[in-house]
Each structure stands twice: as C-alpha cells, then as structure tokens.
Scaffold this motif. Structure first.
Motif, short mmCIF file in Angstrom:
data_model
loop_
_atom_site.label_atom_id
_atom_site.label_comp_id
_atom_site.label_asym_id
_atom_site.label_seq_id
_atom_site.Cartn_x
_atom_site.Cartn_y
_atom_site.Cartn_z
N GLY A 1 68.26 42.55 -9.63
CA GLY A 1 67.97 43.64 -8.71
C GLY A 1 68.69 44.93 -9.02
N LYS A 2 69.62 44.87 -9.95
CA LYS A 2 70.45 46.04 -10.28
C LYS A 2 70.06 46.69 -11.59
CE LYS A 2 73.51 45.70 -6.83
NZ LYS A 2 73.93 46.79 -5.94
N GLY A 3 69.34 45.97 -12.43
CA GLY A 3 69.16 46.43 -13.81
C GLY A 3 67.83 47.04 -14.16
N CYS A 4 67.02 47.39 -13.15
CA CYS A 4 65.70 47.96 -13.45
C CYS A 4 65.83 49.36 -14.05
CB CYS A 4 64.86 48.01 -12.18
SG CYS A 4 64.64 46.41 -11.37
N ASP A 5 64.88 49.73 -14.86
CA ASP A 5 64.87 51.06 -15.47
C ASP A 5 64.99 52.14 -14.39
OD1 ASP A 5 64.53 50.03 -18.05
OD2 ASP A 5 62.36 50.02 -17.87
N THR A 6 65.78 53.15 -14.66
CA THR A 6 66.06 54.33 -13.82
C THR A 6 66.98 54.02 -12.64
OG1 THR A 6 64.21 54.25 -12.21
CG2 THR A 6 63.76 55.25 -14.38
N PHE A 7 67.53 52.81 -12.54
CA PHE A 7 68.34 52.44 -11.39
C PHE A 7 69.81 52.84 -11.53
CE2 PHE A 7 66.03 48.95 -8.75
CZ PHE A 7 64.92 49.76 -8.63
N VAL B 1 61.58 59.48 -5.56
CA VAL B 1 61.16 58.12 -5.85
C VAL B 1 59.68 58.13 -6.23
CG1 VAL B 1 60.91 55.80 -4.88
CG2 VAL B 1 62.88 57.24 -4.23
N HIS B 2 59.36 57.42 -7.31
CA HIS B 2 57.99 57.36 -7.81
C HIS B 2 57.51 55.92 -7.87
CE1 HIS B 2 57.69 61.60 -9.34
NE2 HIS B 2 59.01 61.48 -9.27
N ALA B 3 56.21 55.74 -7.72
CA ALA B 3 55.60 54.45 -7.99
C ALA B 3 55.72 54.13 -9.47
CB ALA B 3 54.14 54.45 -7.55
N TRP B 4 55.52 52.86 -9.81
CA TRP B 4 55.64 52.43 -11.19
C TRP B 4 54.79 53.30 -12.12
CZ3 TRP B 4 58.36 50.05 -14.62
CH2 TRP B 4 57.78 49.68 -15.84
N ASP B 5 55.46 53.86 -13.13
CA ASP B 5 54.81 54.70 -14.13
C ASP B 5 55.69 54.70 -15.36
OD1 ASP B 5 53.66 56.60 -15.75
OD2 ASP B 5 53.45 58.12 -14.19
N PRO B 6 55.34 53.95 -16.39
CA PRO B 6 56.20 53.88 -17.58
C PRO B 6 56.39 55.22 -18.26
CG PRO B 6 54.10 52.79 -18.00
CD PRO B 6 54.15 53.08 -16.53
N ALA B 7 55.46 56.15 -18.07
CA ALA B 7 55.61 57.47 -18.70
C ALA B 7 56.83 58.20 -18.13
CB ALA B 7 54.34 58.30 -18.49
N LEU B 8 57.17 57.95 -16.86
CA LEU B 8 58.34 58.59 -16.27
C LEU B 8 59.64 57.99 -16.80
CD1 LEU B 8 57.16 58.88 -12.56
CD2 LEU B 8 57.39 60.73 -14.22
N ILE B 9 59.56 56.77 -17.33
CA ILE B 9 60.73 56.11 -17.88
C ILE B 9 60.92 56.50 -19.34
CG2 ILE B 9 61.75 53.87 -18.43
CD1 ILE B 9 60.09 52.75 -16.05
N ASP B 10 59.85 56.51 -20.08
CA ASP B 10 59.93 56.71 -21.53
C ASP B 10 59.80 58.17 -21.94
OD1 ASP B 10 60.09 53.93 -21.82
OD2 ASP B 10 57.91 53.74 -21.89
N GLY B 11 59.27 59.02 -21.05
CA GLY B 11 58.94 60.38 -21.44
C GLY B 11 60.14 61.29 -21.58
#
Length: 288
Positions: A172-178, A278-288
């Motif tokens: 629960g602590k290690g998700c991308d952008t957390f 806060v955004h819904a799941w969108d990998p582009a926001l993580i990788d971009g």
C-alpha cells in the motif's frame, strides 16, 4: 541552503533558493545534485558560493525531486501517539519500519495517480530526514551529525492494499507517484531543532492535519541511530518519520479517501509546501 532541482523528467537541473526567495542556477557549477554529493565534503563547495553570483531563474517550471540517486526510502509507522490511536493500534515500543520503493519518488507538485481499482488512497504529511554521512551503528548522541538536511514528504498510502490484503505494509505504500518530496532539501544548519516544526495538510482547502514534530514518539536522532543498527545508511537515503493525526482513514464517523480531482496541499515550517492533484490511473502521467 535550500537545494532543489527543476525541469522536465530526465532534464532536471540543479539550483538553490537564495535568501530573497529567488531560484539560482547551479548547472554551471555541478551537472546535477546527486546523492553522493550530500556529504559535508560534497556540500562544502556549494556553501562557499555567493548565491548572487549565480544566474537567476525567473520561471523554473516543474519542481523535481531535490536530489537524484536515492538509494533507500525508509519509513517509520505509528510514530505519533495520536495517529496510532486514530488507527486503532497501540503506540509501538520500538520504531515500526517499512520501505517505500524509490520508484514512488516524484516532485512535490507532480500528479498523484491512483492505482487501478484503488478505493482507499490516503494522505500523510511527514518530515523527511536526508542522510549525509555513512551511518552504521551510530550513537544517538552522534546521529544528527549524519544528517544532510530535511524535506517535506507526502507518504501517500493505499489503505486496502496496506492493511487488508495480507503481508507487509509495502504493497500500500509503494505505488508509483506515492512519494512526493520537496520542494527543497533544506540543509541541517538551517533547521535549529527538527523536533519543533509545525506541519499541516489540506485536501480541497479543508485542513485535516495540523501537528508538530515535537509530538513524535521517537525523535530524529533516535530514529537515525536505531535504523543504523539494522542497515547501513548512505548519503541520499531518506527517512520519512511518521505522520500526525488527521489522515483520511481516521476521520469520524466515516473514513475519507482521495478521489480523482482532489487537491492536496501540505507543508512544514521552514521546509516549503507541496501541492498535488489526484488523477485516475494513467500511465502517461507516471512515465511522461
């Protein structure tokens, strides 16, 4: 000093904040602010600079994580007695340790992206302690000499993953952008007492957390000493020291969790402020 990095992902440039609040370019002095440069010897050339001699950056743009090359992101759970109480858990006899993956680390104002299927993502304002000297079995009396500086951390947490799906808290602590950190790394000489810092967090303008590091169960010096018994700490490692009460899980009569479009703002005295949407799941926001 208040050290920072700015610019798009993969193009970050080092800078510092001068006494007048102006961002000054360090890229002509160092190519980047790396973890291995956070030693006393590595910071000494930066301390010797006259900030007014550095180019002023009028619009720095994205605030990136303040340093690169973090090796470990270590967290302390239930380190405020009143937060333990709101979580329905006893005050620990020894520090509770867990890790956030370094892949959680983002800039202080970067998007926080909800994992797929998340329904219980929560907030936690925390004091971050940045290591500046190799630390192994250090005494509590010597522990603060191993600290390069301090920063604001938002220990974003998915409570269902953390508490209801078995195993350790790490899921629960290690998700991308957390792991938003920054805006700056404030060197230890500018923080007279890390146990006397006010801290706060708001969601959509409502203040949920309003605490102080003075109410920690285990103070910074104790934590650095304690953790160094179980692992060697290196320059650039980050210890996030726990959160005061007011997290979403602890709201009464019903817990409140983050949803798409929510806006978090948080800060710690002298260490700056963060603001995330806060955004819904969108990998582009993580990788971009």
């Amino acid at each position: 000093m208040k050290l920072l990095r700015h610019g798009p992902k993969g193009q970050e440039r080092p800078a510092l904040l001068d006494a007048d609040g102006h961002v000054r370019d360090l890229s002509g002095v160092i190519p980047d602010l790396r973890a291995d440069m956070l030693t006393p010897e590595g910071l000494a050339p930066l301390r010797a600079l006259d900030p007014r001699s550095l180019p002023r950056i009028e619009q720095p743009g994205r605030m990136a994580p303040p340093w690169s090359g973090m090796g470990k992101f270590i967290c302390v759970g239930l380190n405020y007695a009143d937060h333990a109480a709101e979580s329905g858990l006893p005050v620990p006899a020894e520090p509770v340790l867990f890790t956030k993956h370094v892949s959680t680390v983002v800039g202080c104002n970067d998007p926080v992206v909800l994992p797929q299927g998340s329904v219980k993502t929560d907030w936690e304002v925390e004091l971050g302690v940045v290591i500046g000297r190799k630390a192994r079995y250090v005494s509590e009396a010597d522990a603060l000499a191993h600290v390069a500086g301090y920063c604001v951390v938002n220990d974003v947490s998915e409570r269902e993953y953390q508490l209801e799906r078995g195993g350790t808290w790490d899921k629960g602590k290690g998700c991308d952008t957390f792991g938003p950190i920054g805006p700056w790394l404030v060197t230890a000489d500018e923080v007279a007492d890390p146990q006397a810092l006010g801290m706060w967090l708001e969601v959509n303008g409502h203040r949920y957390q309003n605490g102080s590091t003075r109410t920690m169960v285990f103070g910074v010096a104790h934590l650095v000493s304690y953790i160094s018994r179980f692992m060697t700490l290196y320059p650039g490692d980050l210890i996030s020291t726990g959160t005061p009460p007011g997290v979403g899980m602890g709201q009464k009569p019903n817990s409140i969790y983050l949803k798409q479009g929510d806006k978090m703002t948080l800060g710690i005295d002298g260490l700056g402020q963060q603001a995330q949407t806060v955004h819904a799941w969108d990998p582009a926001l993580i990788d971009g």
